[in-house]
Design a protein around this motif. Structure first.
Motif, PDB file in Angstrom:
ATOM      1  N   TRP A  36       2.709   0.143  -2.345  1.00 51.33           N
ATOM      2  CA  TRP A  36       2.341   1.401  -1.705  1.00 51.33           C
ATOM      3  C   TRP A  36       1.120   1.958  -2.426  1.00 51.33           C
ATOM      4  O   TRP A  36       1.085   1.971  -3.662  1.00 51.33           O
ATOM      5  N   TYR A  37       0.182   2.444  -1.638  1.00 52.39           N
ATOM      6  CA  TYR A  37      -1.048   3.027  -2.155  1.00 52.39           C
ATOM      7  C   TYR A  37      -1.190   4.422  -1.555  1.00 52.39           C
ATOM      8  O   TYR A  37      -0.578   4.739  -0.540  1.00 52.39           O
ATOM      9  N   ARG A  38      -2.054   5.231  -2.162  1.00 54.88           N
ATOM     10  CA  ARG A  38      -2.339   6.534  -1.574  1.00 54.88           C
ATOM     11  C   ARG A  38      -3.794   6.908  -1.828  1.00 54.88           C
ATOM     12  O   ARG A  38      -4.413   6.435  -2.780  1.00 54.88           O
ATOM     13  N   GLN A  39      -4.298   7.741  -0.932  1.00 54.23           N
ATOM     14  CA  GLN A  39      -5.663   8.235  -1.075  1.00 54.23           C
ATOM     15  C   GLN A  39      -5.677   9.721  -0.774  1.00 54.23           C
ATOM     16  O   GLN A  39      -5.378  10.133   0.354  1.00 54.23           O
ATOM     17  N   ALA A  40      -6.015  10.492  -1.782  1.00 55.51           N
ATOM     18  CA  ALA A  40      -6.147  11.932  -1.626  1.00 55.51           C
ATOM     19  C   ALA A  40      -7.583  12.268  -1.238  1.00 55.51           C
ATOM     20  O   ALA A  40      -8.499  11.483  -1.513  1.00 55.51           O
ATOM     21  N   PRO A  41      -7.802  13.415  -0.621  1.00 54.63           N
ATOM     22  CA  PRO A  41      -9.167  13.791  -0.216  1.00 54.63           C
ATOM     23  C   PRO A  41     -10.123  13.766  -1.401  1.00 54.63           C
ATOM     24  O   PRO A  41      -9.842  14.336  -2.462  1.00 54.63           O
ATOM     25  N   GLY A  42     -11.244  13.094  -1.206  1.00 55.03           N
ATOM     26  CA  GLY A  42     -12.267  13.044  -2.245  1.00 55.03           C
ATOM     27  C   GLY A  42     -11.964  12.115  -3.402  1.00 55.03           C
ATOM     28  O   GLY A  42     -12.726  12.081  -4.376  1.00 55.03           O
ATOM     29  N   LYS A  43     -10.869  11.372  -3.294  1.00 51.19           N
ATOM     30  CA  LYS A  43     -10.491  10.475  -4.389  1.00 51.19           C
ATOM     31  C   LYS A  43     -10.400   9.035  -3.895  1.00 51.19           C
ATOM     32  O   LYS A  43     -10.284   8.773  -2.705  1.00 51.19           O
ATOM     33  N   GLN A  44     -10.429   8.109  -4.833  1.00 47.60           N
ATOM     34  CA  GLN A  44     -10.292   6.703  -4.483  1.00 47.60           C
ATOM     35  C   GLN A  44      -8.833   6.358  -4.191  1.00 47.60           C
ATOM     36  O   GLN A  44      -7.914   7.013  -4.702  1.00 47.60           O
ATOM     37  N   ARG A  45      -8.657   5.345  -3.391  1.00 47.22           N
ATOM     38  CA  ARG A  45      -7.312   4.872  -3.105  1.00 47.22           C
ATOM     39  C   ARG A  45      -6.723   4.290  -4.395  1.00 47.22           C
ATOM     40  O   ARG A  45      -7.397   3.579  -5.133  1.00 47.22           O
ATOM     41  N   GLU A  46      -5.438   4.593  -4.643  1.00 47.93           N
ATOM     42  CA  GLU A  46      -4.803   4.128  -5.868  1.00 47.93           C
ATOM     43  C   GLU A  46      -3.451   3.508  -5.563  1.00 47.93           C
ATOM     44  O   GLU A  46      -2.777   3.880  -4.601  1.00 47.93           O
ATOM     45  N   LEU A  47      -3.062   2.575  -6.421  1.00 43.71           N
ATOM     46  CA  LEU A  47      -1.739   1.959  -6.309  1.00 43.71           C
ATOM     47  C   LEU A  47      -0.697   2.926  -6.847  1.00 43.71           C
ATOM     48  O   LEU A  47      -0.842   3.459  -7.942  1.00 43.71           O
ATOM     49  N   VAL A  48       0.355   3.120  -6.073  1.00 43.07           N
ATOM     50  CA  VAL A  48       1.439   4.011  -6.476  1.00 43.07           C
ATOM     51  C   VAL A  48       2.626   3.214  -7.004  1.00 43.07           C
ATOM     52  O   VAL A  48       3.212   3.559  -8.037  1.00 43.07           O
ATOM     53  N   ALA A  49       2.977   2.143  -6.287  1.00 38.88           N
ATOM     54  CA  ALA A  49       4.145   1.354  -6.673  1.00 38.88           C
ATOM     55  C   ALA A  49       4.015  -0.045  -6.104  1.00 38.88           C
ATOM     56  O   ALA A  49       3.401  -0.240  -5.053  1.00 38.88           O
ATOM     57  N   ALA A  50       4.591  -1.016  -6.796  1.00 38.94           N
ATOM     58  CA  ALA A  50       4.563  -2.400  -6.345  1.00 38.94           C
ATOM     59  C   ALA A  50       5.939  -3.013  -6.532  1.00 38.94           C
ATOM     60  O   ALA A  50       6.682  -2.630  -7.451  1.00 38.94           O
ATOM     61  N   ILE A  51       6.254  -3.965  -5.660  1.00 42.69           N
ATOM     62  CA  ILE A  51       7.524  -4.677  -5.769  1.00 42.69           C
ATOM     63  C   ILE A  51       7.248  -6.163  -5.649  1.00 42.69           C
ATOM     64  O   ILE A  51       6.415  -6.596  -4.852  1.00 42.69           O
ATOM     65  N   PHE A  52       7.950  -6.963  -6.460  1.00 45.02           N
ATOM     66  CA  PHE A  52       7.722  -8.393  -6.551  1.00 45.02           C
ATOM     67  C   PHE A  52       8.904  -9.160  -5.970  1.00 45.02           C
ATOM     68  O   PHE A  52       9.963  -8.580  -5.701  1.00 45.02           O
ATOM     69  N   SER A  53       8.714 -10.452  -5.770  1.00 48.07           N
ATOM     70  CA  SER A  53       9.751 -11.258  -5.130  1.00 48.07           C
ATOM     71  C   SER A  53      11.058 -11.240  -5.906  1.00 48.07           C
ATOM     72  O   SER A  53      12.139 -11.382  -5.328  1.00 48.07           O
ATOM     73  N   THR A  54      10.968 -11.038  -7.203  1.00 44.45           N
ATOM     74  CA  THR A  54      12.172 -10.989  -8.042  1.00 44.45           C
ATOM     75  C   THR A  54      12.922  -9.676  -7.870  1.00 44.45           C
ATOM     76  O   THR A  54      14.058  -9.541  -8.331  1.00 44.45           O
ATOM     77  N   GLY A  55      12.275  -8.718  -7.234  1.00 43.79           N
ATOM     78  CA  GLY A  55      12.850  -7.388  -7.123  1.00 43.79           C
ATOM     79  C   GLY A  55      12.372  -6.436  -8.189  1.00 43.79           C
ATOM     80  O   GLY A  55      12.681  -5.241  -8.148  1.00 43.79           O
ATOM     81  N   SER A  56      11.628  -6.935  -9.150  1.00 44.62           N
ATOM     82  CA  SER A  56      11.095  -6.049 -10.176  1.00 44.62           C
ATOM     83  C   SER A  56      10.023  -5.158  -9.579  1.00 44.62           C
ATOM     84  O   SER A  56       9.417  -5.486  -8.558  1.00 44.62           O
ATOM     85  N   THR A  57       9.822  -4.026 -10.221  1.00 45.45           N
ATOM     86  CA  THR A  57       8.919  -3.016  -9.684  1.00 45.45           C
ATOM     87  C   THR A  57       8.004  -2.474 -10.775  1.00 45.45           C
ATOM     88  O   THR A  57       8.321  -2.526 -11.965  1.00 45.45           O
ATOM     89  N   ASN A  58       6.864  -1.948 -10.349  1.00 51.09           N
ATOM     90  CA  ASN A  58       5.939  -1.243 -11.227  1.00 51.09           C
ATOM     91  C   ASN A  58       5.535   0.056 -10.569  1.00 51.09           C
ATOM     92  O   ASN A  58       5.423   0.125  -9.338  1.00 51.09           O
ATOM     93  N   TYR A  59       5.277   1.071 -11.393  1.00 53.84           N
ATOM     94  CA  TYR A  59       4.898   2.383 -10.867  1.00 53.84           C
ATOM     95  C   TYR A  59       3.724   2.944 -11.637  1.00 53.84           C
ATOM     96  O   TYR A  59       3.574   2.704 -12.843  1.00 53.84           O
TER      97      TYR A  59
END
Length: 115
Positions: A36-59
């Motif tokens: 999941w990514y997000r982009q706020a007005p006037g800002k660059q798009r950024e990664l919010v959270a990621a999920i991998f095949s193992t089910g592990s996640t990063n935030y």
């Protein structure tokens, strides 16, 4: 052809919750990593959270402990549960592979958090 459709955004007061969904068509879910990514007005798009095949996640540090990413492979859908929302979470939220595929961006879903 791969298509990603985000939904679930809206207007919520600070401290509230939303659950975003991303429905994927095509073979994208054969890819091991989604985000999941997000982009706020006037800002660059950024990664919010990621999920991998193992089910592990990063935030991202800014959402750690408040947001939870999950996936339902049977439904070809990923989710983002967002709790304790803050005004600074206001943005358009997108799903994509991780790293992102330039051709996979959808329309996104607007999240607006009022103070």
């Amino acid at each position: 052809q791969v298509q990603l459709v985000e939904s679930g955004g809206g207007l919520v007061q600070a401290g509230g919750s939303l659950r975003l969904s991303c429905a994927a068509s095509g073979s994208i879910f054969s890819i091991n990593r989604m985000g999941w990514y997000r982009q706020a007005p006037g800002k660059q798009r950024e990664l919010v959270a990621a999920i991998f095949s193992t089910g592990s996640t990063n935030y991202a540090d800014s959402v750690k402990g408040r947001f939870t990413i999950s996936r339902d492979k049977a439904k070809n859908t990923i989710y983002l549960q967002m709790n304790s929302l803050k005004p600074e979470d206001t943005a358009v939220y997108y799903c994509n592979t991780f790293p992102f595929g330039p051709g996979y961006w959808g329309q996104g879903t607007q999240v607006t958090v009022s103070s």
